[in-house]
Scaffold this motif. Structure first.
Motif, PDB file in Angstrom:
ATOM      1  N   VAL B  92       0.913  -1.295  -0.033  1.00 60.42           N
ATOM      2  CA  VAL B  92      -0.049   0.164   0.013  1.00 60.42           C
ATOM      3  C   VAL B  92       0.937   1.318  -0.058  1.00 60.42           C
ATOM      4  N   LEU B  93       2.006   1.323   0.856  1.00 64.95           N
ATOM      5  CA  LEU B  93       2.537   2.507   1.053  1.00 64.95           C
ATOM      6  C   LEU B  93       3.728   2.748  -0.096  1.00 64.95           C
ATOM      7  N   TRP B  96       0.372   2.184  -3.802  1.00 62.50           N
ATOM      8  CA  TRP B  96      -1.237   3.070  -3.674  1.00 62.50           C
ATOM      9  C   TRP B  96      -0.926   4.258  -2.727  1.00 62.50           C
ATOM     10  N   LYS B  97       0.038   4.884  -3.054  1.00 61.73           N
ATOM     11  CA  LYS B  97       0.238   6.099  -1.994  1.00 61.73           C
ATOM     12  C   LYS B  97      -0.880   7.024  -2.355  1.00 61.73           C
ATOM     13  N   ARG B 156       8.423  -2.073   2.059  1.00 59.67           N
ATOM     14  CA  ARG B 156       7.963  -1.079   0.968  1.00 59.67           C
ATOM     15  C   ARG B 156       9.653  -0.641   0.425  1.00 59.67           C
ATOM     16  N   ALA B 160       9.488  -1.023  -3.696  1.00 57.35           N
ATOM     17  CA  ALA B 160       9.815   0.186  -4.750  1.00 57.35           C
ATOM     18  C   ALA B 160      10.635   0.183  -5.915  1.00 57.35           C
ATOM     19  N   ASP B 164       6.774   0.967 -11.358  1.00 55.36           N
ATOM     20  CA  ASP B 164       5.587   1.539 -11.238  1.00 55.36           C
ATOM     21  C   ASP B 164       4.535   1.025 -12.608  1.00 55.36           C
ATOM     22  N   GLU B 168       0.632   0.066 -13.490  1.00 50.59           N
ATOM     23  CA  GLU B 168      -0.168   0.781 -14.345  1.00 50.59           C
ATOM     24  C   GLU B 168      -0.741  -0.010 -15.438  1.00 50.59           C
ATOM     25  N   LYS B 171      -3.262  -2.266 -14.317  1.00 55.92           N
ATOM     26  CA  LYS B 171      -4.769  -1.537 -13.916  1.00 55.92           C
ATOM     27  C   LYS B 171      -5.277  -1.407 -15.309  1.00 55.92           C
TER      28      LYS B 171
END
Lengths: 324, 273
Positions: B92-93, B96-97, B156, B160, B164, B168, B171
């Motif tokens: 989440v951190l 999904w910031k 986290r 990282a 990303d 994306e 999604k």
């Protein structure tokens, strides 16, 4: 045993706000928040809530088995700072922290550079320097208690040198002068505990410095050598300054371990005669859970927390800012 | 690298001397634990045992076995639960910031630096209140809660490194929060789980303060029992050393076989990029 911190890697990805802003808050975002929520609630309750609760206990009159929540003001703190044992604890913590951190940094850099020299059997040496980290402070304490046993242990080697120290049972304070109710200076007994702590934690610093050394590009070394720098100059003038950010991390991590140390000292020496090896962690444990002086114990805990926070809060804030 | 003739032998000598310093306690531990009691005298401390005597291991095992088992009952569920929680939080951190996520993360992180003395009095009152005081599940709960900061940090940072763009495009293909976690993040986080699990296993196994304050006698984990061995009137050093070795064995084994991951866990956070 130990913890580490850095917030940087994840922060780096946060530098693209243009794309980010357009994102809509979808049902999935609610789901994400819902998954995070329990942990957030637990942390706020069990960390911040309980710290507040402890702070409240430290201001109360609860110094017996039965809770007494009546307000005492700063009475417990005033008692502590006039208390021989707590004054000794502050001295011991200061001496322990300074000696411990200094030794870990010097030894850590030395051994990391040594391991970086492409020696044969490097991985064996590395494992020898690292393995104590996998041990419990209790195990370390038990073993070093035996090694520093005044009538034997390392003294059997030191006797010919006429260096027959009483180690952790020694009540001598080196360089002592009067301060409050205590003799301020370096208690000889603390040195024995520092040796044990250094033995256990140096590997941590070695690992960090070694990672730092490996991150320095070979071109840096080559360029220095081309310019005629000796190996010593190369390390002293170029490599060590490049490792300075790691030293900051090492200091922070070791300082927070040393300020709250409890198990090593509890297992190895206990408070010691005249409290020469006592620390706030041990005092808090004994006065709270053996003596039922809850308000006094809470006050010690709050002092410990504040001393750690002095190091940690600026570090956390600067890490946050540095990354974004 | 080093140029002068004497430099390399000197480096080896230094490495050797330092190795002796680090191995000295191991030598004493092993030799003492194998001695019969009458050879465990102060004067003979550094000598090898004349015969190998396993009886101190038998004695230590008898005394420590129940506590060893307690530690296993504690460390296995606590490690699994805190790794699971940490991976969800880290996911989440990092992926999904939301606004304020970084501040929240910093507030969570603070929890791993506090001296636990500063939460211990309320914690024990709370555990008594809900009936978990002096129980293994109580200790599991405590380690899971106070393990949240470090496991969240590790995952986290680990997540990282996953681009990303992968999230994306998933999604765009219609995958949601859970599907992305299940089919993209989890398969990529095996190493992350190994690192975090080893870290938590080692820390919880070795932990002492919670163990000694939250449990008594027959519920105590191994480290408290080991400490109690030396609390008795006559310290039998051979039994004591055998006990210390037994108590250290699981984490030493983990270090021996998975040391690489242990050091990675250590560095997972400590070196700033």
């Amino acid at each position: 045993m130990v913890e580490t911190v850095s917030i940087t890697p994840a922060e780096k990805t946060a530098g693209v706000p243009a794309v980010r802003k357009k994102r809509k808050w979808t049902a999935d975002h609610w789901l994400a928040a819902a998954f995070l929520a329990p942990s957030v609630v637990l942390i706020f309750l069990f960390v911040y809530g309980f710290i507040g609760w402890t702070g409240y206990v430290s201001l109360s009159n609860w110094n017996s088995l039965v809770p007494d929540w009546s307000f005492a003001g700063l009475k417990n703190y005033l008692y502590l700072f006039h208390d021989f044992r707590f004054q000794a604890d502050l001295r011991n913590t200061l001496v322990f922290t300074v000696l411990f951190i200094a030794a870990v940094i010097v030894l850590g850099q030395l051994l990391a550079i040594l391991l970086d020299q492409k020696l044969r059997g490097e991985s064996l040496f590395r494992n020898i320097f690292f393995f104590p980290m996998a041990l419990s402070f209790v195990v370390t304490g038990v073993v070093w208690q035996w090694l520093f046993n005044p009538s034997t242990g390392v003294n059997l080697f030191l006797k010919p040198l006429d260096l027959d120290s009483k180690w952790y049972t020694d009540t001598t304070i080196l360089g002592g002068f009067h301060w409050g109710k205590i003799e301020f200076g370096i208690p000889v007994a603390i040195i024995a505990v520092v040796v044990a702590a250094v033995w256990q934690m140096t590997g941590f610093a070695v690992a960090m410095y070694l990672a730092g050394l490996r991150a320095i590009p070979d071109e840096v070394r080559e360029a220095a050598r081309m310019d005629g720098a000796t190996e010593f100059q190369l390390y002293w003038k170029i490599i060590l300054p490049l490792l300075r950010p790691i030293t900051v991390s090492v200091i922070i991590i070791m300082a927070h371990i040393s300020l709250k140390i409890f198990d090593l000292i509890y297992a190895m020496t206990g408070p010691g005669a005249n409290f020469v090896t006592d620390v706030p962690g041990v005092y808090m444990f004994e006065t709270t859970f053996r003596g039922n002086y809850y308000a006094n114990g809470a006050a010690i805990a709050i002092v410990m927390l504040l001393s750690v926070a002095i190091f940690i809060v600026p570090y956390l804030i600067s890490s946050r800012k540095g990354g974004s | 690298m080093a140029r002068s003739v004497w430099a390399r032998p000197f480096l080896y000598l230094l490495a050797l001397v330092m190795s002796v310093f680090f191995l000295l306690p191991v030598y004493v531990m092993v030799t003492t634990s194998l001695k019969p009691l009458d050879e465990v005298t102060l004067a003979d401390m550094w000598k090898l045992p004349s015969t190998i005597d396993w009886s101190s291991y038998a004695t230590a095992f008898d005394k420590l076995a129940p506590n060893f088992w307690n530690s296993i009952l504690l460390v296995v569920p606590a490690t699994l639960l805190s790794a699971l929680l940490g991976s969800l939080n880290g996911y989440v951190l990092s992926k999904w910031k939301f606004k304020g996520a970084d501040t929240l993360f910093t507030l969570i992180l603070f929890g791993m630096f506090i001296p636990y003395q500063s939460i211990l009095i309320p914690l024990i009152q709370f555990l008594r209140e809900i009936g978990l005081y002096n129980t293994i599940p109580g200790l599991v709960f405590v380690h899971v809660v106070y393990g949240i900061p470090i496991t969240t940090l590790m995952f986290r940072n680990f997540y990282a490194a996953i681009p990303d763009e992968m999230i994306e495009s998933a999604k765009i293909d219609g995958a949601g929060f859970i599907r992305i976690f299940r089919y993209i993040m989890l398969p990529l986080s095996i190493t992350g789980f190994v690192v975090v699990a080893i870290w938590q296993f080692t820390n919880i196994w070795n932990e002492f303060l919670f163990a000694v304050t939250i449990t008594t006698s027959d519920k105590q984990p191994i480290m408290v029992a080991l400490q109690n061995l030396s609390g008795s009137q006559i310290v039998q050093w051979n039994v004591q050393m055998a006990g210390a070795l037994l108590a250290a064995l699981p984490t030493l084994l983990v270090y021996t076989f998975l040391g690489k991951y242990f050091v990675r866990g250590l560095l997972a956070g400590s070196v700033k990029g």
